[in-house]
Design an enzyme around this catalytic site. Sequence first.
Site, PDB file in Angstrom:
ATOM      1  CG  HIS A   1      -7.998   0.087   0.838  1.00  0.00           C
ATOM      2  ND1 HIS A   1      -6.997   0.467   1.632  1.00  0.00           N
ATOM      3  CD2 HIS A   1      -7.412  -1.402   0.523  1.00  0.00           C
ATOM      4  CE1 HIS A   1      -6.065  -0.661   1.769  1.00  0.00           C
ATOM      5  NE2 HIS A   1      -6.425  -1.423   0.879  1.00  0.00           N
TER       6      HIS A   1
ATOM      7  CB  CYS B   1      -6.587  -4.928  -2.711  1.00  0.00           C
ATOM      8  SG  CYS B   1      -6.683  -4.414  -1.065  1.00  0.00           S
ATOM      9  CG  HIS B   2      -5.662  -9.903   0.240  1.00  0.00           C
ATOM     10  ND1 HIS B   2      -4.559  -9.551   0.983  1.00  0.00           N
ATOM     11  CD2 HIS B   2      -5.115 -10.871  -0.619  1.00  0.00           C
ATOM     12  CE1 HIS B   2      -3.520 -10.044   0.625  1.00  0.00           C
ATOM     13  NE2 HIS B   2      -3.731 -11.012  -0.259  1.00  0.00           N
TER      14      HIS B   2
ATOM     15  CG  ASN C   1      -2.184  -0.926   0.971  1.00  0.00           C
ATOM     16  OD1 ASN C   1      -2.674  -0.822   0.001  1.00  0.00           O
ATOM     17  ND2 ASN C   1      -2.381  -1.734   2.041  1.00  0.00           N
TER      18      ASN C   1
ATOM     19  CG  ASP D   1      -9.067  -3.379   2.926  1.00  0.00           C
ATOM     20  OD1 ASP D   1      -8.431  -3.666   4.033  1.00  0.00           O
ATOM     21  OD2 ASP D   1      -8.688  -4.192   1.803  1.00  0.00           O
TER      22      ASP D   1
END
Lengths: 465, 465
Positions: free
Chosen positions: A195, A165-166, A144, A256
């Site tokens: 996010h 990203c997860h 990040n 997120d």
Amino acid sequence: MSKAIKVSVIGAGSAQFSLGLVKDLCLTEGLAGSHVSFVDIDDDRLDMIYKLGTRYAQQLGSSLTFDKTTERKAALQDADFVVNTAYVLGHVIEADMRQLAAEKYGYYHTGGQFGAYHQLRLMLDVAQDMEKVCPNAWLIQSGNPVFDGCTLMTRQTSIKVCGLCHGHYGVYEIADTIGLEYPERIVWQAPGLNHNIWLTHFIYEGQDAYPLIDEWIATKGEEYWRTHVATRTHDAQMSRGAVHQYHLYGLFPIGDTVRRGGWWYHTDIATKKRWYGEPWGGPDTHLARPYFVQTLAERIAEMTRWANDPRTDMVKAVGVEKTHEQIVSIMDGLINNVEGYFQVNVPNHGALTGLPDDLVVEVPAIVNQKGIQPVRVGALPPKVMLEQILPDWLDTERELLAFQTGDRSILLYGVLNHHQTKNYDQAVALLDELLELDEVKEVEDWEKMPRISDHYKYPATMRVA
Amino acid sequence: MSKAIKVSVIGAGSAQFSLGLVKDLCLTEGLAGSHVSFVDIDDDRLDMIYKLGTRYAQQLGSSLTFDKTTERKAALQDADFVVNTAYVLGHVIEADMRQLAAEKYGYYHTGGQFGAYHQLRLMLDVAQDMEKVCPNAWLIQSGNPVFDGCTLMTRQTSIKVCGLCHGHYGVYEIADTIGLEYPERIVWQAPGLNHNIWLTHFIYEGQDAYPLIDEWIATKGEEYWRTHVATRTHDAQMSRGAVHQYHLYGLFPIGDTVRRGGWWYHTDIATKKRWYGEPWGGPDTHLARPYFVQTLAERIAEMTRWANDPRTDMVKAVGVEKTHEQIVSIMDGLINNVEGYFQVNVPNHGALTGLPDDLVVEVPAIVNQKGIQPVRVGALPPKVMLEQILPDWLDTERELLAFQTGDRSILLYGVLNHHQTKNYDQAVALLDELLELDEVKEVEDWEKMPRISDHYKYPATMRVA
């Protein structure tokens, strides 16, 4: 029928990441014979991951090969993929920044974000090195800030960048929590910015499944919020905070995204627990963060024991099931045309309506030998755009402008507009102290940036610049 | 060589405005024989301005004629210009809103802005009436919010709209204060959005005059701030707050721009005085606003005495010097090709770089018989765009989205992001109370808008919508 590639991993000592990458590469037949080059500035970590990767591959009978180096440029030579997972300042310094903001200035759990400059500097350095050494390689950015960094690199270099990203896996947590029998069968889209993604489509067995979420909220929500105790700090997908955001925007926030939202979710631990549940109040609290960092440290300690004990059965320790990471499957798609559908962060160019072409957006994409081709998903609702996406875009543009100009007063704007800031002088003092922390200022060009207070502290403000 | 036109004035009872318009029309030969139609919902005010205008014109020997009506549509018939100066809720209700926010919720001097819905409703009604009755007339918008309202009207109707404001005259206050011998000789540009304009060029006798501002700040600033006592509430152009913003952005903020800036200029009366000086701390304080409103009331009282006393020498009372208002000169330019250079608020279409085409921007324009033709001024500096212009743009888009959808939760976003808001529930409660004030809710369609707390109050948030 396999094609050997070279993958360079920057920040390879990451406890989270590298061993999973090795495993997925070993288990992907089309990439047999590939080579992994581990890069890290920490010799011990580097040595550890090199040992673990080598032994795992050998024990499995994989043809994967490895090298390790602290010299980034050497590792980039002939790379097909460069994976950047590095975190420059690290969790300890992040904690120092938060502690300073908390103890001296009374902020609740903030300040860590001022390490972004160092992350951006590293990301741009890597991409610029790649332009010289391996200009055709793909850069996979997993450290990040993905949104800011990928936008910077695609604007400033000619390198092909894809951020991963997860967060989007949160959609399966929804499916699982509301009790869908086959959660893996959902069809969904959640585009936005990294996010900051919103579930525009959620389809199960050919039907809109949003009513099933509503039914869960109506019949089971209260009980869940009263009784659910998280076992991971990031377990907040079905929290009150997530559902509140859903009710404000009409779309469910994913992953997120839930951790963001307005300042009012984040003022103190009681408020955090109210919105994000027990025992940590979500991942961003003074309770959760140390636990998260400690868990990482324990994982590193465990891996170190494996590395130092030649008797460890690495296959048993690491397993032979592929991870849920997208990264190796994307490589397989790009190299071997094993086509797949992924959630990626790539330059917009019309994929998500109403944002600049050169901004990196998070959207679904078809990946095959032609490349990473984002789906043109259209528009998010106006309210989501005006309250969530576009303000986030401006935040990132300011971050990038501060980075590119060295004008710290742009960082000051961020501190001033933190909702817990009480007055102008407090913001100036906090920022000056954060930026003068030893670890923070040990960075190239840092001294060229003027101290905020040289120019913007009242009453010095009244002096001619 | 003159051309008679019809000018309809909405909200003609405004103490500020109408008599100056009559004077300028009387003193503009090219518009001899024109007709002014006064419209107001307040019979007494309407009668007063009709008497004053008629007597002034007669005494001066002008051929200007007048009528008055409370029926807007009738007044629009055959209009060449419609001037909208109306303020729907009025200063008293604005004060009630501020008092509620202050006394019950602890806010310093805020809440008045929630009258914007009513202003936008009126503006759109006027423009939509014009589409039916006088589709080729120009609409001159002088009531606030100029930026939001003009953008709304140009997006929703085919009417030609031009917003006017006094703020840009602040540049002459700068010239005057720093001691330029012939302040009127400056050449300048200050583009932006209404109430958000920035001095990009300031040239005197062919030289950049910014260094003269810097010299004044260095040699005379401190003394000025220590000793200057304002005689008008809006006298803040050379305040500490203005110079501070100049030092933050590298461009001087002009006029009402100075009153904005970040929340940190506005937290309490001591802070306001520090930035905006004595005795009121600028125009937006609990000391200044009542004084300002009282001054307006005294002006109305004086005008009422004139109207009721036939012996009043109207020419002596009103004078025979043209005002500094741009409005009649713009009419003269459009009708008689008396070309001029003005500061206007018109749809962007590329005049100011980096903003949507259909957003109304404040820019200089050449006005002649061809029309109001904005100068393409180019770009403002990135920092000004990212910290001042673009966030203001998003605020306005949210305001307009709330207006168009009736979704009060978008107004909630505004209250939540007020820096003095302490928690979520406080914002919900304040907004609900403000919007339920009797005078506020007496508006068409108001009841269709749901109460915030019906949907967004915690824990009701957790209910299915």
